[in-house]
Motif scaffolding. Structure first.
Motif, mmCIF file in Angstrom:
data_model
loop_
_atom_site.group_PDB
_atom_site.id
_atom_site.type_symbol
_atom_site.label_atom_id
_atom_site.label_comp_id
_atom_site.label_asym_id
_atom_site.label_seq_id
_atom_site.Cartn_x
_atom_site.Cartn_y
_atom_site.Cartn_z
ATOM 1 N N PHE A 47 -9.879 33.962 163.434
ATOM 2 C CA PHE A 47 -9.054 32.918 162.444
ATOM 3 C C PHE A 47 -8.150 32.505 162.112
ATOM 4 N N TYR A 48 -7.044 33.450 162.935
ATOM 5 C CA TYR A 48 -5.937 32.712 163.245
ATOM 6 C C TYR A 48 -5.740 31.659 163.942
ATOM 7 N N PHE A 49 -6.819 32.370 164.765
ATOM 8 C CA PHE A 49 -6.293 31.142 166.644
ATOM 9 C C PHE A 49 -7.383 29.590 165.568
ATOM 10 N N LEU A 50 -8.630 29.582 165.292
ATOM 11 C CA LEU A 50 -9.273 28.734 165.058
ATOM 12 C C LEU A 50 -8.299 27.970 163.713
ATOM 13 N N VAL A 51 -7.742 28.593 162.866
ATOM 14 C CA VAL A 51 -7.240 27.920 161.729
ATOM 15 C C VAL A 51 -5.562 26.715 162.621
ATOM 16 N N TRP A 52 -4.873 27.671 163.621
ATOM 17 C CA TRP A 52 -3.448 27.119 163.763
ATOM 18 C C TRP A 52 -4.705 25.622 164.718
ATOM 19 N N ARG A 53 -5.908 25.887 165.582
ATOM 20 C CA ARG A 53 -6.274 24.829 165.909
ATOM 21 C C ARG A 53 -7.058 23.411 165.260
ATOM 22 N N ASP A 54 -7.539 23.986 164.495
ATOM 23 C CA ASP A 54 -7.947 22.570 162.891
ATOM 24 C C ASP A 54 -6.407 22.096 162.728
ATOM 25 N N GLY B 109 -14.221 26.230 174.186
ATOM 26 C CA GLY B 109 -13.564 26.707 172.984
ATOM 27 C C GLY B 109 -12.506 26.162 173.734
ATOM 28 N N PHE B 110 -12.237 25.539 174.736
ATOM 29 C CA PHE B 110 -10.860 24.451 175.272
ATOM 30 C C PHE B 110 -10.950 23.699 174.355
ATOM 31 N N PRO B 112 -9.336 19.682 173.915
ATOM 32 C CA PRO B 112 -9.056 18.575 175.558
ATOM 33 C C PRO B 112 -7.381 18.328 174.621
ATOM 34 N N GLU B 113 -6.787 18.384 173.165
ATOM 35 C CA GLU B 113 -6.015 18.102 172.681
ATOM 36 C C GLU B 113 -4.395 19.030 172.560
ATOM 37 N N LEU B 114 -5.403 20.034 173.334
ATOM 38 C CA LEU B 114 -4.159 21.511 173.091
ATOM 39 C C LEU B 114 -3.642 21.469 174.598
ATOM 40 N N THR B 115 -2.675 21.908 174.234
ATOM 41 C CA THR B 115 -1.250 22.329 176.025
ATOM 42 C C THR B 115 -3.006 23.148 176.688
ATOM 43 N N LEU B 122 -6.180 30.148 172.408
ATOM 44 C CA LEU B 122 -7.249 30.407 171.521
ATOM 45 C C LEU B 122 -7.994 30.909 172.924
ATOM 46 N N ASN B 123 -8.585 30.440 173.840
ATOM 47 C CA ASN B 123 -10.338 31.110 174.479
ATOM 48 C C ASN B 123 -9.746 32.159 174.724
ATOM 49 N N GLY B 124 -8.423 32.731 175.208
ATOM 50 C CA GLY B 124 -8.654 34.245 175.056
ATOM 51 C C GLY B 124 -9.234 34.662 173.896
ATOM 52 N N ALA B 125 -8.192 34.665 172.511
ATOM 53 C CA ALA B 125 -9.093 34.504 171.279
ATOM 54 C C ALA B 125 -10.507 34.928 171.329
ATOM 55 N N ILE B 126 -11.245 33.810 172.321
ATOM 56 C CA ILE B 126 -12.760 33.721 170.985
ATOM 57 C C ILE B 126 -13.070 34.520 172.526
#
Lengths: 291, 422
Positions: A47-54, B109-110, B112-115, B122-126
């Motif tokens: 949740f945290y990572f997806l919110v943070w990504r958005d 889930g990568f 492109p705009e993120l480092t 992010l990918n690890g969490a996914i």
């Protein structure tokens, strides 16, 4: 070709023990009434990572950046003030119309944006849905939560407006978090329904903008719910956003609270959330096949 | 005995209409229309049933590294999806005794705009890793991916090689008890592929259970002691990898590079001519199961003409793993072209040049037709099978590229690049 790199040393790893009970059983069906919330809890960091990504990505490659979170409600408020406040002369329960409409727009815009984001959340992440297991619930819920950042930014503008019009909040302001929570619950509830149906029937994608527009006028954003007499006003709580908007006004501007309507709308919000959860979880295992 | 995975009678039904790109998702209108037509039945107008998995059962012991092979459409990916909980089986059940991580695609889930750094988290969490776990492995992931300098650059600026290395590095540091891996190693350059294979072997040696789908028989033989062969959604072989791989490549016909019909009565053909054997061999005549992509391969058919007086056209078809007919080749030997053949034994050979076929499995089909009257005497499928493999030494048509290459042939063509100043 360059020499092969030295392998990163592999930790002698915690010895893996074989559990005797299956951790996961596939195809067991499971009770349709068992909310698999434990699984959702396991993935809480997602949740945290997806919110943070958005949040992080939302205003990338825009000229104005996060200013958009202010421009949208502010411009809408201006238009409403001119059309509904001035030209149509709609009542604003004795408050300056700009503050009155902005206080309503604040939760409304959060809600409408959340609905749009949540209903498309599964489709927009179809690659993830088709290739990775995780509780699908994470997608619509995090889409809703990401909207809170815009809400916070727009909230600062409200404080400015209140200062400008010298509106002093009453003690009721302490209830504001509750109404925000209700807005979140409502958005998640409806978002769960819409995203799940959208995975199967793309009609939803086309219907949502229309629903949102219709819903706006069914919500006392540009007008006060005091235009209605009881018991109609309480029944108006069938639209949970009516309760949220009036709750916001009560908390921020100190308008007389339509308590019956607010209580009723809170109940409806909960019904939407719970039914949304059950419906979503009953169909989530089909998403990968239909998305 | 401790099990990691027990699958019992797994089956998965797809309705083809559901799966096709065009009709992938229904609209409400279709369903309503279907409902009108069949008010009580299920709305399944115009769709065909396809059992992607059909009664699959197996047990995998804790710590086993098991390969899964089969032709395209055999059900490998569907099986992995079911075991990964991405999709539910239509019937049957499976028990998984441990935390499962599946890797059906690298870099899911990568953004492109993120480092690079942000995407690792992010990918690890996914993939189901905890933040603390990623923190702990972060330096190792970056070192494995060999991109330390660019870790704080947005991945949209990465080369595809860097992107894939980082994505795989994250996945390689998953530490579940059960790891399910689809053909994701077919990415990156050859050296990185080797590194990934080594990493996966380590995972296997730590006592973790690995389920591994691959088209690369070398990888399967190297990594897995046991292999399951799927065909048409069913398990057709399950046992020691070398045996199952042979079964797969030879399709139960003994040595796969050759097929002989010892009993003439059962041989393809009729009164005019009969096929006796087909072989795929190297230029020295040694029957080959695996052919280096750079070397020519000779395909020959041995046959008997029983009734003389016909002009005959022996021919081969080569078919690849995707069931695409790569080519048809007709006997052009001037000696016998347009000439009536006397009865007797013949061998017709064709040399397929090196650096021509693409990597993968090649199925040979053999035919013989008489002219005047034009009659097909036989047409026999899968008379020989061989693998074309690239040793990745850099002198084949793939050059220094280690990733997937499209195209049904892979000729080594002449290239020149000229520099015209800056």
């Amino acid at each position: 070709m360059s020499a092969v790199n030295t392998q990163p040393t592999v930790l002698p790893a915690e010895p893996v023990k074989a559990p005797h009970k299956p951790l996961v059983v596939i195809g067991s069906g499971g009770s349709p009434f068992a909310l698999r919330l434990r699984d959702v809890w396991e993935y809480r960091e997602l949740f945290y990572f997806l919110v943070w990504r958005d949040v992080k990505v939302r205003y990338k490659q825009t000229l104005l950046g996060a200013a958009w979170a202010i421009i949208q409600p502010l411009m809408t408020m201006l238009i409403f003030t001119i059309i509904f406040g001035r030209l149509a002369g709609i009542s604003s329960d004795g408050h300056p119309y700009p503050v009155f409409s902005y206080a309503g727009l604040l939760p409304w815009q959060f809600f409408s944006a959340a609905l749009g984001a949540a209903s498309n959340s599964l489709i927009n992440s179809s690659a993830m849905v088709r290739k990775v297991y995780f509780p699908r619930l994470v997608l619509p819920v995090s889409a809703v939560l990401a909207g809170l950042v815009d809400f916070a930014i727009a909230f600062v503008v409200l404080l400015g407006l209140m200062l400008f019009y010298q509106v002093v909040p009453t003690l009721a302001v302490l209830l504001l978090p509750l109404f925000l929570l209700q807005a979140v619950i409502t958005a998640i509830g409806v978002g769960l329904w819409l995203s799940a149906v959208n995975a199967r029937y793309r009609d939803v994608r086309h219907a949502v903008p229309f629903i949102v527009q219709f819903w706006l006028f069914a919500t006392p954003v540009v007008y006060p719910s005091s235009l209605l007499s009881e018991p109609w006003r309480t029944l108006f709580g069938l639209n949970p956003m009516a309760g949220v908007v009036e709750g916001f006004r009560w908390a921020l501007l100190g308008s007389a609270p339509p308590s019956g309507m607010i209580a009723f709308s809170a109940l409806i919000s909960l019904v939407l959330l719970v039914s949304g959860l059950f419906y979503f979880q009953s169909v989530e295992r089909k998403f990968a096949d239909v998305i | 005995m401790t099990y990691a995975i027990r699958a019992q009678n797994l089956a998965k039904l797809y309705q083809i209409g559901q799966r096709r790109e065009m009709a992938k998702y229904a609209t409400l209108r279709d369903s309503l229309a279907g409902l009108l037509r069949r008010p009580l039945g299920r709305a399944s107008v115009g769709s065909v049933d396809l059992w992607a998995l059909n009664d699959i059962s197996f047990d995998i012991k804790f710590g086993e590294v098991v390969g899964i092979i089969g032709r395209n459409g055999a059900g490998k990916s569907t099986l992995l999806k079911v075991l990964s909980r991405i999709t539910d089986p239509t019937s049957g059940r499976a028990e998984l005794y441990g935390r499962v991580a599946s890797l059906l695609e690298v870099g899911t889930g990568f953004h492109p705009e993120l480092t690079g750094r942000e995407n690792v988290y992010l990918n690890g969490a996914i993939l189901g890793m905890r933040k603390a776990e990623i923190d702990r492995n972060f330096d190792e992931i970056v070192a494995f991916a060999e991109i330390d300098k660019f870790i704080d650059t947005a991945v949209k600026f990465y080369s595809s090689g860097m992107y894939v290395r980082l994505a795989f590095a994250v996945a390689a540091h998953l530490s579940p008890e059960i790891l399910i891996v689809d053909e994701v190693l077919a990415v990156g350059d050859a050296r990185f592929q080797k590194k990934c294979l080594a990493k996966m072997q380590d995972v296997g040696q730590q006592g973790r259970t690995v389920l591994f789908v691959s088209h690369s028989m070398q990888a399967i033989l190297r990594m897995c002691d046991r292999t399951i062969l799927l065909d048409g959604g069913s398990v057709v072989a399950d046992g020691p990898s070398h045996k199952v791989v042979n079964t797969y490549l030879g399709k139960d016909q003994g040595a796969m590079g050759q097929r002989e019909w010892l009993d003439p009565a059962r041989a393809p053909g009729g009164e005019v001519a009969r096929l006796r054997a087909v072989r795929a061999c190297d230029p020295a005549g040694v029957i080959e199961n695996t052919v280096d992509i750079r070397t020519p391969i000779i395909i020959e058919m041995e046959y008997e003409v029983l009734k003389g007086g016909y002009v005959m056209i022996p021919h081969f078809y080569l078919v690849n793993d995707d069931n695409i007919r790569i080519l048809t080749s007709i006997d052009m030997d001037p000696e016998w072209r347009r000439r009536l053949r006397p009865a007797g034994r013949y061998v017709s050979r064709v040399a397929i040049p090196g650096n021509f076929l693409a990597e993968g499995t090649i199925y040979v089909e053999a035919g013989l037709t008489t002219l005047e009257p034009q009659i097909g005497q036989w047409y026999e499928k899968d008379v020989a099978t061989f693998q074309v493999a690239d040793n990745m030494e850099g002198d084949s048509a793939r050059g220094d590229w280690g990733g997937k290459i499209q195209g049904i042939v892979r000729p080594l063509l002449d290239w020149s690049t000229t520099y015209s100043g800056s």
